[in-house]
Design a protein around this motif. Structure first.
Motif, mmCIF file in Angstrom:
data_model
loop_
_atom_site.group_PDB
_atom_site.id
_atom_site.type_symbol
_atom_site.label_atom_id
_atom_site.label_comp_id
_atom_site.label_asym_id
_atom_site.label_seq_id
_atom_site.Cartn_x
_atom_site.Cartn_y
_atom_site.Cartn_z
ATOM 1 N N ALA A 52 0.694 -0.982 -0.202
ATOM 2 C CA ALA A 52 -0.023 0.074 -0.065
ATOM 3 C C ALA A 52 0.853 1.280 0.140
ATOM 4 N N ALA A 53 1.905 1.151 0.661
ATOM 5 C CA ALA A 53 2.797 2.362 0.914
ATOM 6 C C ALA A 53 3.511 2.678 -0.672
ATOM 7 N N ILE A 54 4.036 1.750 -1.138
ATOM 8 C CA ILE A 54 4.428 1.968 -2.497
ATOM 9 C C ILE A 54 3.486 2.664 -3.600
ATOM 10 N N LYS A 55 2.135 2.143 -3.471
ATOM 11 C CA LYS A 55 1.096 2.493 -4.426
ATOM 12 C C LYS A 55 1.109 3.929 -4.325
ATOM 13 N N VAL A 56 1.268 4.494 -2.952
ATOM 14 C CA VAL A 56 1.065 5.773 -2.812
ATOM 15 C C VAL A 56 2.289 6.698 -3.124
ATOM 16 N N ALA A 57 3.370 6.107 -2.459
ATOM 17 C CA ALA A 57 4.816 6.935 -2.673
ATOM 18 C C ALA A 57 5.085 7.027 -4.103
ATOM 19 N N VAL A 58 5.201 5.826 -4.878
ATOM 20 C CA VAL A 58 5.637 5.941 -6.138
ATOM 21 C C VAL A 58 4.876 6.732 -7.111
ATOM 22 N N ALA A 59 3.417 6.664 -7.083
ATOM 23 C CA ALA A 59 2.698 7.493 -7.819
ATOM 24 C C ALA A 59 2.917 8.845 -7.635
ATOM 25 N N GLN A 60 2.967 9.224 -6.260
ATOM 26 C CA GLN A 60 3.071 10.703 -6.043
ATOM 27 C C GLN A 60 4.374 11.287 -6.265
ATOM 28 N N MET A 61 5.356 10.522 -6.204
ATOM 29 C CA MET A 61 6.792 10.746 -6.781
ATOM 30 C C MET A 61 6.932 11.065 -8.342
ATOM 31 N N ALA A 62 6.165 10.136 -8.861
ATOM 32 C CA ALA A 62 6.092 10.270 -10.415
ATOM 33 C C ALA A 62 5.401 11.540 -10.803
ATOM 34 N N CYS A 63 4.452 11.957 -10.152
ATOM 35 C CA CYS A 63 3.786 13.216 -10.346
ATOM 36 C C CYS A 63 4.541 14.554 -10.177
ATOM 37 N N ALA A 91 0.890 9.656 -15.080
ATOM 38 C CA ALA A 91 1.316 9.668 -13.614
ATOM 39 C C ALA A 91 0.411 9.968 -12.709
ATOM 40 N N ARG A 92 -0.514 10.847 -12.889
ATOM 41 C CA ARG A 92 -1.606 11.344 -12.226
ATOM 42 C C ARG A 92 -2.675 10.055 -12.146
ATOM 43 N N SER A 93 -2.738 9.538 -13.292
ATOM 44 C CA SER A 93 -3.812 8.242 -13.277
ATOM 45 C C SER A 93 -3.177 7.086 -12.566
ATOM 46 N N LEU A 94 -1.932 7.083 -12.307
ATOM 47 C CA LEU A 94 -1.369 6.012 -11.350
ATOM 48 C C LEU A 94 -2.007 6.240 -10.066
ATOM 49 N N ARG A 95 -2.147 7.411 -9.476
ATOM 50 C CA ARG A 95 -2.879 7.403 -8.312
ATOM 51 C C ARG A 95 -3.992 7.281 -8.007
ATOM 52 N N ILE A 96 -4.984 6.858 -8.910
ATOM 53 C CA ILE A 96 -6.260 6.462 -8.977
ATOM 54 C C ILE A 96 -6.412 4.999 -9.602
ATOM 55 N N ALA A 97 -5.630 4.186 -10.373
ATOM 56 C CA ALA A 97 -5.569 3.231 -11.276
ATOM 57 C C ALA A 97 -6.045 2.141 -10.126
ATOM 58 N N ASP A 98 -5.155 1.934 -8.986
ATOM 59 C CA ASP A 98 -5.587 0.774 -8.134
ATOM 60 C C ASP A 98 -6.220 1.244 -6.786
ATOM 61 N N GLY A 99 -7.006 2.127 -6.896
ATOM 62 C CA GLY A 99 -7.881 2.654 -5.851
ATOM 63 C C GLY A 99 -7.134 4.358 -5.470
ATOM 64 N N PRO A 100 -7.932 5.009 -4.980
ATOM 65 C CA PRO A 100 -7.178 6.350 -4.586
ATOM 66 C C PRO A 100 -6.363 6.307 -3.258
ATOM 67 N N ILE A 102 -6.227 7.583 -0.717
ATOM 68 C CA ILE A 102 -6.649 7.755 0.732
ATOM 69 C C ILE A 102 -6.891 6.081 1.128
ATOM 70 N N VAL A 103 -7.506 5.585 0.202
ATOM 71 C CA VAL A 103 -7.442 3.928 0.585
ATOM 72 C C VAL A 103 -6.046 3.113 1.180
ATOM 73 N N HIS A 104 -5.002 3.559 0.264
ATOM 74 C CA HIS A 104 -3.940 2.961 0.794
ATOM 75 C C HIS A 104 -3.451 3.511 1.721
ATOM 76 N N LYS A 110 -3.765 1.821 9.176
ATOM 77 C CA LYS A 110 -4.438 0.852 10.239
ATOM 78 C C LYS A 110 -3.549 -0.313 10.614
ATOM 79 N N MET A 111 -2.768 -0.688 9.596
ATOM 80 C CA MET A 111 -1.552 -1.922 10.038
ATOM 81 C C MET A 111 -0.274 -1.265 10.809
ATOM 82 N N GLU A 112 -0.176 -0.112 10.935
ATOM 83 C CA GLU A 112 0.869 0.770 11.496
ATOM 84 C C GLU A 112 0.236 0.544 12.903
ATOM 85 N N PHE A 113 -0.838 0.853 13.050
ATOM 86 C CA PHE A 113 -1.355 0.915 14.561
ATOM 87 C C PHE A 113 -1.649 -0.421 15.128
#
Length: 119
Positions: A52-63, A91-100, A102-104, A110-113
């Protein structure tokens, strides 16, 4: 002739953009390697937080990286003669391709807690 693209301040701006982009790409690459290691040694289910972390971090980095390139190129960056506008859309579409994002992000939190509660 002397244009603004040859001024020291412009050159510094480009160097800073390149340096920031390189660091963010390397950070994302390390996070991907961490996730791959977790998958290899613990399985996909146990590596959900890292995935989940890479889905957010990599897509944001690409943008951010493409956005910096657009900024450096000015009007040419958004011109259809340049691939940058197309790359940004991709790059922007990567941020919603596998869910927005916020979901990730919720999955990571949740898992960190849950992990911290075990300590």
């Amino acid at each position: 002739t002397h244009t603004h693209t040859h001024t020291p301040s412009y050159q510094q701006t480009v160097r800073v953009a390149v340096a920031e982009s390189r660091m963010e790409i390397d950070q994302s690459r390390l996070l991907v390697l961490k996730a791959a290691h977790a998958i290899d040694y613990n399985g996909t289910k146990a590596a959900r937080k890292e995935i989940a972390a890479i889905k957010v971090a990599v897509a944001q980095m690409a943008c951010r990286v493409v956005d910096r390139a657009i900024q450096v190129h000015g009007g040419l960056g958004v011109c259809q003669d340049s691939p940058l506008a197309h790359w940004y859309a991709g790059a922007r579409s990567l941020r919603i391709a596998d869910g927005p994002d916020i979901v990730h992000l919720e999955t990571v939190a949740k898992m960190e807690f849950k992990q911290q509660a075990k300590l």
